[in-house]
Write an enzyme that holds these catalytic residues in place. Structure first.
Site, PDB file in Angstrom:
ATOM      1  N   HIS A  56      -3.659  13.154   2.083  1.00  0.00           N
ATOM      2  CA  HIS A  56      -2.583  12.399   2.743  1.00  0.00           C
ATOM      3  C   HIS A  56      -1.570  11.944   1.703  1.00  0.00           C
ATOM      4  CE1 HIS A  56      -5.259   9.151   1.481  1.00  0.00           C
ATOM      5  NE2 HIS A  56      -4.329   8.254   1.744  1.00  0.00           N
ATOM      6  N   HIS A  58      -0.201   9.114   0.547  1.00  0.00           N
ATOM      7  CA  HIS A  58      -0.150   7.881  -0.258  1.00  0.00           C
ATOM      8  C   HIS A  58      -0.132   8.178  -1.763  1.00  0.00           C
ATOM      9  CE1 HIS A  58      -1.786   5.200   3.223  1.00  0.00           C
ATOM     10  NE2 HIS A  58      -0.477   5.379   3.283  1.00  0.00           N
ATOM     11  N   ASP A  60      -1.457   6.773  -4.294  1.00  0.00           N
ATOM     12  CA  ASP A  60      -2.716   6.750  -5.066  1.00  0.00           C
ATOM     13  C   ASP A  60      -3.514   8.045  -4.884  1.00  0.00           C
ATOM     14  OD1 ASP A  60      -3.164   5.702  -2.392  1.00  0.00           O
ATOM     15  OD2 ASP A  60      -5.183   5.136  -3.033  1.00  0.00           O
ATOM     16  N   HIS A  61      -2.977   8.986  -4.086  1.00  0.00           N
ATOM     17  CA  HIS A  61      -3.613  10.300  -3.912  1.00  0.00           C
ATOM     18  C   HIS A  61      -2.711  11.442  -4.382  1.00  0.00           C
ATOM     19  CE1 HIS A  61      -6.944   8.628  -1.362  1.00  0.00           C
ATOM     20  NE2 HIS A  61      -6.060   7.648  -1.341  1.00  0.00           N
ATOM     21  N   HIS A 114      -5.568   6.619   9.342  1.00  0.00           N
ATOM     22  CA  HIS A 114      -5.089   5.919   8.148  1.00  0.00           C
ATOM     23  C   HIS A 114      -3.607   6.259   7.946  1.00  0.00           C
ATOM     24  CE1 HIS A 114      -5.331   4.277   4.059  1.00  0.00           C
ATOM     25  NE2 HIS A 114      -4.867   5.406   3.581  1.00  0.00           N
ATOM     26  N   ASP A 133      -9.013   9.083   2.752  1.00  0.00           N
ATOM     27  CA  ASP A 133      -9.168   7.707   3.226  1.00  0.00           C
ATOM     28  C   ASP A 133      -9.449   7.660   4.729  1.00  0.00           C
ATOM     29  OD1 ASP A 133      -8.603   7.084   0.632  1.00  0.00           O
ATOM     30  OD2 ASP A 133      -6.703   6.063   1.030  1.00  0.00           O
ATOM     31  N   HIS A 171     -12.192   6.571  -2.261  1.00  0.00           N
ATOM     32  CA  HIS A 171     -12.279   5.277  -2.958  1.00  0.00           C
ATOM     33  C   HIS A 171     -13.724   4.818  -3.108  1.00  0.00           C
ATOM     34  CE1 HIS A 171      -7.975   4.014  -2.902  1.00  0.00           C
ATOM     35  NE2 HIS A 171      -7.919   4.821  -1.854  1.00  0.00           N
TER      36      HIS A 171
HETATM   37 FE    FE Z   1      -6.126   5.602  -0.956  1.00  0.00          FE
HETATM   38 ZN    ZN Z   2      -4.466   6.060   1.509  1.00  0.00          ZN
END
Ligand code: FE
Ligand code: ZN
Length: 241
Positions: A56, A58, A60-61, A114, A133, A171
């Site tokens: 996805h 985001h 942080d990915h 998410h 996530d 995570h």
């Molecule tokens: Fe994440």
């Molecule tokens: Zn995420």
């Protein structure tokens, strides 16, 4: 031959995964939220990088996408529905598509909730699921873009996989998830045992990932929710926990 899978902790609590398909010698990375430590580890392994797999959009990915692409000349595969927000994307994937990593093939499973376009990669021959996530060990992703019914349906698709399927999530949220799970399902003996195991692992700073679909089915309160309404009630409780 099955995929070799290495877990790489990055950022504060993210997991990125390095996949090695040994037959054709193909390397992939799942959800590189940053480039530095990923590039360092790839250099140590010395096999280059062929593909980045994205669950996805985001940051942080996906934060490492462009720098890794520039450095290794890899291609990037990710969700078609979020293509505009996945930096450097080359291959847009939809539910039911096959994604080939050398001799290994992943089936793409839609797992929105998410984010609206979130996908998961299931490698049946390697019994491995990369679910970003969507599903966490003993938990589920926050509903930023979707609703409970959407995530409930996503969980149903993941829970239809074989019990032995290893669950590689994005995570390390397990300690907090375990406290919540025990608060809503205190009488679950398997969950109690798992809670103890998780405390021991985290005390030694060891990862709790991967889990398996079978273990999540038995102990994850979101996997045990019978209806979308119950799923949504649990998610609201967890948001305030
Ligand atoms: Fe994440
Ligand atoms: Zn995420």
């Amino acid at each position: 031959m099955t995929l070799e899978i290495e877990l790489l902790p990055i950022l504060s609590d993210n997991y990125c995964f390095i996949l090695r398909e040994p037959e054709q010698g193909i390397t992939g990375v799942v959800d590189p939220g940053t480039d530095g430590p990923v590039a360092t580890r790839l250099d140590e392994l010395g096999n280059g990088l062929d593909w980045i797999l994205i669950t996805h959009h985001h940051a942080d990915h996906t934060g490492g996408n462009l720098a890794l692409k520039e450095r290794f000349g890899c291609r990037i595969a990710g969700p078609a529905a979020e293509a505009a927000r996945v930096p450097g994307i080359d291959l847009e994937l939809r539910h039911g598509d096959s994604f080939r990593l050398g001799a290994e093939t992943a089936t793409i499973i839609d797992t929105p909730g998410h984010t609206r376009g979130h996908i998961s990669f299931h490698f049946p021959d390697s019994r491995a699921l990369f679910c970003g996530d969507a599903m966490f060990v003993l938990g589920c992703g926050r509903l930023f873009e979707g609703d409970a019914a959407m995530m409930f349906a996503s969980f149903a698709r993941l829970l239809a996989l074989d019990d032995e399927t290893r669950v590689y999530c994005g995570h390390e949220y397990t300690a907090s998830n375990a406290r919540f799970a025990l608060s809503v399902d205190a009488g679950n003996a398997e969950l109690q045992a798992r809670g103890r195991e998780i405390s021991e692992l985290r005390a030694k700073d060891q990862p709790t990932v991967p889990s398996t679909i079978g273990r999540e089915r038995a102990t994850n309160p979101f996997a045990r929710a019978a209806t979308a309404a119950e799923f949504g009630r649990l998610r609201k409780l967890k948001d305030q926990f």
